[in-house]
Design an enzyme around this catalytic site. Structure first.
Site, mmCIF file in Angstrom:
data_model
loop_
_atom_site.group_PDB
_atom_site.id
_atom_site.type_symbol
_atom_site.label_atom_id
_atom_site.label_comp_id
_atom_site.label_asym_id
_atom_site.label_seq_id
_atom_site.Cartn_x
_atom_site.Cartn_y
_atom_site.Cartn_z
ATOM 1 C CD GLU A 35 30.060 17.986 23.643
ATOM 2 O OE1 GLU A 35 31.051 18.660 23.413
ATOM 3 O OE2 GLU A 35 29.956 16.733 23.517
ATOM 4 N NE ARG A 262 28.064 6.029 22.120
ATOM 5 C CZ ARG A 262 27.680 7.153 22.015
ATOM 6 N NH1 ARG A 262 26.793 7.759 21.127
ATOM 7 N NH2 ARG A 262 28.403 8.081 22.649
ATOM 8 C CE LYS A 272 26.170 15.266 20.084
ATOM 9 N NZ LYS A 272 25.898 15.614 21.409
#
Ligand code: ATP
Ligand code: MG
Length: 560
Positions: A35, A262, A272
């Site tokens: 993204e 993750r 982020k």
């Protein structure tokens, strides 16, 4: 055969199983779907190495798909940075694609859903919709709009698209079940109204598709065979499959979503959103600050693409959440640079040393090995003269037997040069040592072959000739956080754990003259100190070095 099986990670096992069951290996296709709302970090590198690694292993394409359905936060700067970082890591995508390119197709499919009686427009407030969601143990309540006619839904959805309604006033929802065990299946929202400019589609759209609706359908459009994402998407898998079923043509590849853990790294944060806070609130100097866990920060710090790929490889792909010790990453870069980085001498905390029996106007060019670990690395010239700098910490007037560096009346070898003996010191008005006066053994030059040159003394220290030295700025970086898991504390903000000593700037360091021509990114071992590289800010007039890692893990010592 059995051995090969053992080394497969569980993701590869899934693929092998599919191939065994008749899936055509030529139809394997993967994707990496960032993204574009921030820079890539070392966690993303796990996903990049996994997907692009599979592409290489199976000779299959890997799409770079920007998941750009959120027009409020996306920026071209992030798109560019992401592309640069993937290339730098050494991977090539087969196609550069954008979810936003599918807005029309997604819209057409949404119309189809409505026509099939599987979607409806809801004009309740978001609070009302949330209240009707139910709980994990109790069913939700049907929206009063759930049974609108297809005709009415089509008309309302078109008005949403045409910008005839206020933001937030209407949504399109999938009509699944308000009593599904999986809360995500309780009539999820698939479109919302947003009057925002999109970085690619501009003002073409007043409605934007939600992530769940977009992701699986984008995988389907691109005919991705295996769509790997992180564990938090596991509950979304049921919805992913439901959406696919609605548009599936019965022949094409139906993408398979599977989840892996993750990558978390100790002593840092990775989301982020949190990294953006560090940048915006000035805790670091930008996304590529060498203390950041971003790919660009690590690169600037002196980490190589190989060390990051090796790290992903060694840390592996796990099924369950875990934290990888940052010491592994540090070990890998140290190990690599030990083999590749030329050795040089630099003095970070200089004190003047005068060799009183060395002729005042004499200069010598000494020959030094560039890298004892690499026989092809060759040698370089290092000038020597009567006055040199050594590290202040390398001298004590008095010290016990364990101090193998220079002390009064004792000998030490100057690296690549002579054995010297300290005789006296001169102090300044603050009682600080201003000069150390020594004598040297003229016959002891390293490599000269004399008996004296082979004489063993306990310590060796580095130095630079004052007359020839280049001044440099050296930035000593340390971990950005003092806590192993800064964002794991319930009542404390992660920023409370920022290491106040994560950056020490030394403005007046001195380096040997061979470094005058060093280029941005060049890497060196400053002997006895650590691995350093030339920072992006460095110029011909002002050399700037970053410390990548010290020679040894100082944190390991602290813990003991
Ligand atoms: P962040 O927490 O940094 O915002 P994200 O998952 O929102 O992460 P995306 O840009 O959506 O970031 O991620 C792109 C791809 O990278 C996704 O497939 C995602 O699952 C994967 N990814 C992101 N963070 C990690 C991580 N820490 N470990 C492994 N894969 C990750
Ligand atoms: Mg995300």
């Amino acid at each position: 055969m059995a051995e090969e099986k053992k080394s497969l990670n569980f993701i590869e096992q899934i693929i092998e199983e599919d191939l065994k069951n008749g899936f055509d290996s030529k139809k394997l296709h993967f994707r990496f779907p960032p993204e574009p709302i921030g820079y890539l970090h070392i966690g993303h590198a796990a996903s990049i190495c996994l997907n692009f690694g599979l592409g290489i292993k199976y000779n299959a394409g890997v799409n770079l798909r920007f998941d750009d359905t959120n027009p409020t936060k996306e920026e071209q700067e992030y798109v560019d940075a992401i592309k640069r970082d993937i290339k730098w890591l050494g991977f090539e995508w087969s196609e550069e694609l954008y979810s936003s390119d599918y807005f029309q197709q997604l819209y057409d499919w949404a119309i189809q859903l409505i026509k099939d009686g599987k979607a409806y427009v809801d004009d309740q407030t978001s609070t009302q919709i949330a209240e009707q969601k139910g709980t994990p143990t109790t069913s939700g309540t049907d929206s009063p709009n759930r049974d609108r006619s297809i005709k009415e839904n089509l008309a309302l959805f078109k008005k949403m698209k045409n910008g005839e309604f206020e933001e937030g006033s209407h949504v399109l929802r999938a009509k699944i079940s308000m009593s599904a065990n999986n809360m995500l299946m309780r009539d999820p929202i698939i479109y919302r109204i947003l009057f925002k400019n999109h970085h690619r589609t501009g003002n073409d759209w007043n409605i934007y598709p939600m992530y769940d609706w977009t992701h699986g359908e984008s995988d389907y459009i691109e005919q991705i065979s295996h769509s790997f994402c992180t564990l938090e998407f596991n509950p979304h898998r049921e919805l992913y499959n439901w959406f696919l079923k609605q548009v599936y043509d019965g022949e094409s590849i139906k993408p398979k979503q599977r989840e892996f853990a993750r990558r978390n790294l100790s002593y840092t944060v990775m989301s982020k959103r949190k990294l953006l806070q560090l940048v915006e609130e000035g805790f670091v100097n930008g996304w590529d600050d060498p203390r950041m866990p971003t790919i660009s920060g690590l690169r600037r710090r002196g980490y190589t693409a190989k060390s990051i790929r090796d790290f992903s490889d060694k840390a592996g792909i796990a099924k369950r959440d875990n934290v990888t010790d940052i010491a592994l990453l540090e070990f890998l870069i140290r190990d690599e640079l030990n083999k590749t980085a030329p050795r040089v001498m630099a003095v970070l905390n200089p004190v003047k040393l005068v060799i009183t029996n060395y002729p005042e106007d004499k200069e010598e060019i000494l020959i030094a090995e560039n890298n004892p670990e690499d026989e092809n690395a060759g040698t370089r010239e290092v000038p020597f003269s009567r006055e040199i700098y050594i590290e202040r910490e390398d001298f004590r007037e008095q010290a016990n037997k364990k101090f193998f560096r220079l002390k009064l009346d004792k000998e030490v070898r100057l690296k690549n040069a002579y054995i010297i003996k300290a005789n006296s010191v001169i102090k300044d008005e603050n009682d600080e040592i201003a000069e150390i006066h020594c004598t040297y053994d003229e016959d002891s030059r390293s490599g000269s072959g004399t008996e004296a040159s082979k004489r063993k003394v306990k310590g060796t220290i580095h130095w630079v000739s004052i007359k020839h030295a280049e001044k440099a700025e050296v930035r000593l970086y340390d971990r950005l956080f003092t806590d192993e898991a800064p964002d794991s504390h319930k009542d404390k903000d992660f920023k409370e754990f920022i290491n106040p000593d994560s950056l020490e700037i030394i403005e007046n360091a001195f380096v040997e003259p061979s470094l005058k021509t060093a280029k941005i990114g060049d890497q060196f071992q400053f002997q006895r100190l650590g691995y350093f590289n030339v920072d992006d800010d460095s110029t011909v007039d002002k050399l700037i070095f970053n410390r990548t890692v010290p020679l040894r893990d100082s944190w390991a010592k602290k813990d003991k």
